[in-house]
Structure formats: C-alpha cells, structure tokens
Design a protein around this motif. Structure first.
Motif, short mmCIF file in Angstrom:
data_model
loop_
_atom_site.label_atom_id
_atom_site.label_comp_id
_atom_site.label_asym_id
_atom_site.label_seq_id
_atom_site.Cartn_x
_atom_site.Cartn_y
_atom_site.Cartn_z
N LEU A 521 0.90 -1.30 0.20
CA LEU A 521 0.03 0.09 -0.02
C LEU A 521 0.87 1.15 -0.13
O LEU A 521 0.51 2.33 -0.69
N ALA A 522 2.03 1.08 0.58
CA ALA A 522 2.96 2.39 0.69
C ALA A 522 3.31 2.78 -0.74
O ALA A 522 3.36 3.55 -1.32
N VAL A 523 3.54 1.64 -1.39
CA VAL A 523 4.19 1.82 -2.85
C VAL A 523 3.09 2.39 -3.68
O VAL A 523 3.22 3.32 -4.45
N SER A 524 1.65 1.97 -3.36
CA SER A 524 0.77 2.59 -4.37
C SER A 524 0.54 4.01 -3.92
O SER A 524 0.32 4.96 -4.42
N TYR A 525 0.80 4.35 -2.47
CA TYR A 525 0.79 5.87 -2.16
C TYR A 525 1.78 6.55 -2.88
O TYR A 525 1.50 7.69 -3.31
N GLY A 529 1.49 9.94 -5.68
CA GLY A 529 1.76 10.89 -5.40
C GLY A 529 1.28 11.40 -4.01
O GLY A 529 1.70 12.59 -3.64
N ARG A 530 1.32 10.55 -3.12
CA ARG A 530 0.66 10.96 -1.72
C ARG A 530 2.06 10.44 -0.98
O ARG A 530 2.10 9.41 -0.40
N THR A 531 3.02 11.32 -1.40
CA THR A 531 4.20 11.14 -0.87
C THR A 531 4.37 10.91 0.86
O THR A 531 5.16 10.05 1.23
N LEU A 535 5.58 7.77 2.98
CA LEU A 535 6.75 7.78 4.12
C LEU A 535 6.19 7.08 5.34
O LEU A 535 7.05 6.47 5.95
N GLU A 536 5.04 7.90 5.78
CA GLU A 536 4.60 7.37 7.18
C GLU A 536 4.38 6.12 7.31
O GLU A 536 4.48 5.32 8.19
N LEU A 537 3.96 5.33 6.30
CA LEU A 537 3.28 3.90 6.31
C LEU A 537 4.79 3.02 6.27
O LEU A 537 4.55 1.93 6.86
N ARG A 538 5.52 3.55 5.46
CA ARG A 538 6.86 2.68 5.47
C ARG A 538 7.62 2.97 6.76
O ARG A 538 8.39 1.82 7.21
N ASN A 561 15.24 -0.34 2.78
CA ASN A 561 15.60 0.23 1.67
C ASN A 561 14.23 0.96 0.92
O ASN A 561 14.45 2.12 0.24
N ASN A 562 12.96 0.50 1.20
CA ASN A 562 11.98 1.00 0.61
C ASN A 562 11.70 2.29 1.19
O ASN A 562 11.33 3.29 0.52
N LEU A 563 11.98 2.35 2.63
CA LEU A 563 11.97 3.61 3.22
C LEU A 563 12.75 4.81 2.82
O LEU A 563 12.49 6.10 2.72
#
Length: 803
Positions: A521-525, A529-531, A535-538, A561-563
């Motif tokens: 879901l963080a990737v989809s955010y 463009g819901r940067t 970030l907060e989810l990661r 790494n994703n963060l």
C-alpha cells in the motif's frame, strides 16, 4: 616402441555395430586369404562359454587331449596348440563382459600366423597392451546417420520414403545408433512408411521399441533385436553388483535427460530412501527393516553400470549420460505399478538439489530444468497425480529468475493444458499454474495479458474458494501489481487498501502477509503522489518488521531500503543516502557481497549518490555492480542489462557523453535481441538512447527515436499510461530542441490535462507538467520576440530502473 599388434579389440556401446564389423572383417579374411585354416567365433560373455567353444574346436581338430571329459583341460590344450601351430587362424571373442575372467583364456597371437579379434562394451585398461589394440567405435554423426538412411531407402528402391526435413529429427530420436537406424529403415521399407510418418509413430508415448524396431527388420545382419542389444549387459551387471542397487538406479537414470544429468542426484536423501526399499532384502524377515544405503554403495553401483557401458560419465564430477534408446528400453522394463514411485522420487531428488538462487550455479539450474521437463515427458501424467509435483512449478520460476521470459511463458502455457487435463479447470493446482503464467506474462512485458489473466484468477478464486481465502487475497494483491504495471494507479491503490484491510481482519496486524500488504500500500501511495502518506506507512512497516523479525532479517532490510525511496521522493536526500549505506552494509554482512539483494542495494546506493550530486561515487559503484552482475548472472541477464543501462546514466551525469551513447546503443541492441522490440525495458532503452543522442547534439536522431517511443507506448500501454505520458512529455522537449516550439506546447498542454485528469492536480508529476507548460510558453513567447533570450530547456530525466 610398441610391439606387434596381435589382437584388435572393438569397443563401443550396444548397437554401434561391433559384432557386425567383426563378422565383416572375419569374412574378408576368410574370402581374401585362402590360407586361413581356422576361424573360431565365440560368444565371450562368460568364461564357461569360451571354455566350451575351445573344447569343441579341439574336438574338431582332433587334438590328442580332445577325448578328455575335462573341458578346461581340453581348452588349455587348444590354447597351447594355437601358440605352436603353423596353421593360420583367427579367433573372434564376441561381447566380452568380464576382461579379468577371460584374460587367462586370451590366445597368444602371432602376426604371421594367428590373430584375435574381440568386441566389448568395456573400456578396461586390461583390454589394451600385451599386443592388444583398443579401437573405439562410436555412433554415427548426424550427417552419417542421415546419409545412411537416405542410401538405405534409395537402395531398396523407395527414395520417395525419405523426407529430408524429418530425417534429422528421426536420426536424433534414434540416437544416431546404427543398429536402430538399420531396423527403422527396414520397417519403413516393409511397411512403405515414409520417414515423417515413422517419426510420428516413434514419438507416440504408447509405442514400444519391439514394435517399431522389430527383429524381422534385421536386414543389416546385426543378429539380435534392438532391445536385447541395448540391454545385453544388464544380466552381467546384476551378477557383478554386490550392492543390488544397480537396477533400481538404472530405472531412475532412464527417466532423466539422455544428454546428461547431475550425478549428485543419486546421493540425495529422497534417492537414499527409495533405494533402501527397492533392493531385494537379504532375508525374508528383513523386508520391513531394510538397512540404509550408503553413498559408497551408490557409487559402487554406478561404477558397475559404467563398467558395462549402460551409462557414460567422463569423470566423477561430470554429468551422467545414457543413450536415448537404452533409456527407453529400460523404461519399458519398469513395472507399471512401480513407475509412479520412481517418477516422484526423481522429482523429489531434483527439488532437493535445486540451488536456492539460480545464479549460484547456472549450469546446475539449466540441467535441472531440462531434466524436469524430460522426466515429465517420460512419465506423464505421474507428476500430476494425485497433485502436481513441485518440480513442475520450479521450472517456471527458474526460467523467470534467469531472464528467459518468453520460454517461461511457453512452458506455463503448456502446464495449464496438462493441469486442466488432470485436475480440471477449477482445481487449485490449475489456478496456481494460471497465476504462474500471469507472472511470466508480467516479466515478459506482456502487461495487458498479465492483467486480464490475474482478473480471471481472482474471479475464479473468489467463486471457488471464497473472498477470504489466503489464495484469494494473494490473487487480489497480484492484480494490484498488474494495475500498477498498466498505469491504473487508482485501481491499484484501492485494491491494496482492501487487501490490507482483509489481512488485518483475518490474520491480525502483525502477520507477515499483513506487513507485506502494508508495504504494498505504501508503494501505491507513492505511485499516486501521496508522498507523505507513503513515507509514514513505510516508517510504520519498518518499525513492525524490526519489532517482529529483528533488525537483521532480510525482509527488514528490504523494508529499510523502501523507506529510503520515500525519503528520496520527499526530498530528504541525505537521509535516503545514509539509510541506503546502512542497508548495503547490512546485506554485505548478512548475505555476502554476491547475493542479488546485495547487488540491488549497491545499485540503489548509487542512485542516492547521484541524487546527492556525488557523481563519481555513483559511477564507481555502478561499474562495480555491472562487473558483479556480468560475473554472477552472465552478460545477457536482464539485471545485467539494467546495470549496463544505469552505468550509461552515470556516464551522462559525468559528462562522458560518447561513452554513455555507446553503452545505450549496446543496451538497446541487447534488449531488442533478448526481450523483443516491444518489451517495456526495450522501450526504456530506446528512450535512453534518445537522451544520449540529444546530449551528443544529434537532435534529429533523438527526435525520431522519441516519436517511435511514444507511438510504441501508445500502442502497447495505451494513451493514459504514465510511461506514455512521460514519452509525450519527452517528445515535447525534443520538439523544442528542434525549434518546433508550437508542437511542443501543444504536446505539453495535453500532458498537463492528462495528468490532472488521471493523477489529480496535486500529484508531483502534475506539478512538473504544469511547470513545463509555463516553461514552453515562455519559449514560444521568446521566439516571437527576437530581442528576448530563449529560456533553456530543462534536461530530460532517464528511464533508469533501480536493480
């Protein structure tokens, strides 16, 4: 200096024509040399047969000792007579199976008086030396085999039966074996059957060698049925095999690829377990308590099979080979009720030997893929019943892992048919195979086909398993990936939100699948463009992984790494760089410098160096990544091509324009060759080359390439895909470079409208498109007022993809 040749030993596999050649030589000596006084032909498989034949010869010659009742004494007298006589003689020892046992019965030849001609499948050192010359007879070459077949049919008056197109395939199927080709040709002549028709009959799974290569077809004088010739040594093997493992091993080997399979297969735990229960018990009361087999016993049995030429192996570490027809003859001797166990044992052995990462031993992975496919072909449908054996699935994932994407697609398509035939269209195994095909479509760049198939798989799993089944949730998550690939950002986001809610409800907030769903879901955010939300989810996901799995778990490192990606998207460049340095150090410490994840982390750190303006550090790191991938994965692996593409970007950043251009040309050529002209990565490489053309001042070539990229993406991805919008954006910049400013403005305004419609007014890409429109309008205005300086065109970004 070598002494005179007293004996010639014709050595070769069963069916290469040893006995036939020996007979021809004997006839030639008899017919051309009228002074040849004695010709003795002996079946030398057993010493007793030699003794009996010598005794009979002594009786025919009426030697003084021939009246004795002791055949051994008479035979020795015959040998003594051979060494002393002045008569010219030839002794043929046909089919020697035990050189040690018959060594005492080998006549002492004389080059002027007598000679020995022997045939054998053995290669023992004892067969050479002492005036003996070992002559190796081999199979026909492909050219010789085809020429023989053509000549044989023509000589019989039926040249029309020869089919040049099918002849090569038939000769290969017959293993270039002279005996088999002779019988096959006779069959075709007798039945008036052309080569193509015979090949079809031969390839039919229920056909048998005795029917297709019948004894009555022996017009070349081989003297025995094909199956008998191929397995002639089997009785001798069983007599010599103290371990009683040779025959069950031979049955396992017969299911493998005749061209070779890893010898280590037969010392794996599944094979040990099978062999323990396969050999006959020494005592009736031991039937239920068979002693375990040892590696030494297995190697001893394999040595026995090699000794009698039923298998071939160049060294102890080399692959084991078996002639294709020998393997088929062995398979025909396996009892029907035993075959399922043997087939699945072979599959278990293959899986137990498969490397965790295919690049760790590319040759081994390739051999295991080939042997799995042959095993399935030889035993079909036994690997599918009662459930699909895991080795069948492993081939698909291995093909994808080594970058053979189209081969993976072809393989998975065939698996769907097999699974449907064996389990039906609605069986979970069939749905799994269809899911694998969707994965193969995805990596092959066939995005729309992957999406449509994943929609079908999800619908079927919801219908058959229910909306809350784990496989259904997995299918829903996979579909979200396809939506992202197809540029359906909002659909992907909505699906990822649902998947996360389902996992949290069904499995709880801390289940590994829930954590993965939160990461997706963080990737989809981020894509939407819901940067800040990404970030907060990661950050939450990383905290969860560190708490539940520990700071050193591979999944924790991946999430860290994703963060860093989110930090980069948010403009927090230094934090992204520091996190990626930590991730790389952790991967190197925990997984080693050559693990794919370590190489990926090294490439990602290069991205952060580039973002931070550390151009030289990024370039050096990318040179290292490319060298590592070429060494570990080979020059043509898709990840190697990506590393080469990324290094070209660093050359561009460093102002080394010509080196970047040369590398981009190579990457495009490689991707067109390996992935095809329409793969998304190929389109990306075409775009990157256009960037290099622009940097080199080759404006028209760049523009032509940008136009092609846009046309390809509109055709393959649709007009609204993010990559299509990027291509439109880049073409507009190229129009400005070419002085076609009004066309550039029209294109930029369309990009802005599309991004506002598809991504919303606040998406970073929309904001960037809005800046570009303002910039392009200023260029148009400046050109309309010659006294005003023309604003510089912003440099185009690369289509670079992190490894």
């Amino acid at each position: 200096m070598d002494g005179p040749v007293l004996s010639q030993v014709l050595a070769g596999d069963g069916g290469v024509g040893k006995s036939q050649l020996a007979a021809a030589l004997a006839r030639e000596l008899r017919d051309q040399d009228s002074s040849l006084d004695l010709l003795v032909w002996i079946n030398a498989a057993e010493p007793d047969q030699i003794i009996t034949a010598y005794a009979e010869a002594a009786e025919q010659l009426r030697l003084p000792s021939s009246g004795s009742r002791d055949d051994t004494t008479v035979a020795r007298a015959f040998l003594a007579w051979l060494s002393a006589t002045s008569q010219r003689w030839l002794v043929v020892l046909d089919n020697i199976t035990d050189p040690v046992a018959i060594d005492a019965w080998w006549p002492d030849g004389n080059p002027r008086i007598g000679r020995v001609l022997a045939t054998t499948r053995r290669r023992d050192a004892l067969l050479s030396g002492q005036g003996r010359r070992l002559i190796h007879l081999d199979l026909y070459t492909p050219t010789e085999a085809t020429a023989y077949l053509r000549r044989r049919l023509s000589d019989a008056g039926h040249p029309q039966l020869f089919d040049d197109g099918a002849a090569g395939e038939l000769c290969q199927a017959l293993g270039q074996l002279p005996l088999a080709l002779g019988h096959a040709a006779a069959y075709m002549i007798n039945k008036r059957c052309d080569v193509g028709t015979y090949l079809t009959r031969f390839q039919t799974t229920d056909s048998r060698l005795a029917d297709l290569l019948p004894p009555e077809a022996d017009t070349e004088g081989y003297g025995q049925p094909v199956t008998t010739a191929l397995l002639l040594s089997l009785n001798a093997v069983q007599a010599a095999d103290a371990t009683q493992l040779a025959r069950p091993l031979l049955q396992l080997i017969a299911l493998m690829d005749p061209l070779g399979h890893p010898a280590e297969l037969w010392t794996t735990p599944p094979v040990h377990d099978h062999l323990r229960t396969s050999r006959p018990p020494r005592r009736r009361w031991l039937r239920r308590q068979q002693p375990a087999t040892t590696e030494q016993e297995i190697h001893s049995a394999l040595d026995c099979l090699r000794t009698y030429a039923l298998i071939a192996q160049d060294s102890a570490q080399a692959p084991i080979r078996m002639h294709a027809l020998t393997a088929r003859a062995v398979r025909e001797t396996i009892e029907r009720q035993a075959l399922p166990t043997i087939a699945r044992t072979s599959g278990d052995a293959i899986i137990s030997l498969w490397p965790d990462l295919d690049h760790q031993d590319r040759d081994l992975s390739a051999a295991l893929r080939a042997n799995t496919m042959l095993l399935d072909q030889h035993t079909y449908p036994l690997l599918w019943q009662p459930t699909t054996h895991w080795c069948v699935y492993q081939v698909s994932s291995s093909l994808r892992a080594v970058g053979l994407y189209e081969q993976a697609v072809d393989y998975d398509q065939s698996l769907i048919q097999h699974s449907t035939d064996n389990h039906g269209p609605n069986h979970p195994d069939t749905l799994s195979v269809r899911s694998n095909l969707a994965n193969s479509y995805s990596v092959a760049g066939r995005i729309q086909e992957a999406l449509e198939l994943r929609e079908q798989v999800l619908a079927d799993r919801e219908r058959l398993l229910g909306s809350n089944h784990p496989d259904t949730l997995s299918a829903r998550s996979n579909l979200a990936v396809s939506y992202t690939d197809a540029g359906h950002i909002q659909e992907a986001l909505a699906l990822d939100e649902r998947v996360l809610a389902d996992y949290e409800r069904l499995l709880g907030p801390n289940h590994p699948d829930t954590l993965r769903a939160r990461n997706n879901l963080a990737v989809s955010y981020g894509d939407a463009g819901r940067t800040q939300e990404a970030l907060e989810l990661r950050e939450q996901v990383l905290a969860d992984y560190e708490r539940l799995l520990g700071p050193n778990h591979p999944d924790t490192l991946s999430v860290r790494n994703n963060l860093a990606v989110s930090y980069g998207d948010a403009g927090r460049t230094q934090e992204a760089l520091e996190l990626r340095e930590q991730v790389l150090a952790d991967y190197e410490r925990l997984l080693g410098p050559n693990h794919p994840d370590t190489l990926g982390a090294r490439n990602n750190l290069a991205i952060s160096y580039s973002d931070a303006g550390s151009t030289q550090e990024a370039l050096e790191l990318r040179e290292q990544v490319l060298a590592d991938r070429e060494r570990l994965l080979g020059p043509d692996h898709p990840d190697t091509l990506s590393a080469r593409n990324n290094l070209a970007a660093s050359y561009t950043d460093a102002g080394r324009t010509q080196e970047a251009l040369t590398l981009d040309e190579r990457v495009l050529a490689d991707r067109e060759r390996l992935l095809g002209p329409d793969h998304p990565d190929t389109l990306g490489a075409r775009h990157n080359l256009a960037v290099s053309y622009t940097d080199a001042g080759r404006t028209q070539e760049a523009l032509t390439l940008y136009e092609r990229v846009l046309a390809d993406r509109e055709r393959l991805l649709g007009p609204d895909h993010p990559d299509t919008l990027n291509a439109r954006h880049n073409l507009a910049a190229s129009y400005i470079d070419a002085g076609r400013t009004q066309e550039a403005l029209t294109l930029d305004e369309r990009v802005l409208a599309d991004r506002e419609r598809l991504l919303g007014p606040d998406h970073p890409d929309t904001l960037n498109a809005r800046k570009r429109v303002v910039h392009t309008r200023s260029v148009v205005t400046a050109l309309q007022q010659p006294s005003t300086a023309v604003p510089a065109t912003e440099p185009l970004s690369d289509d670079e993809k992190p490894g």
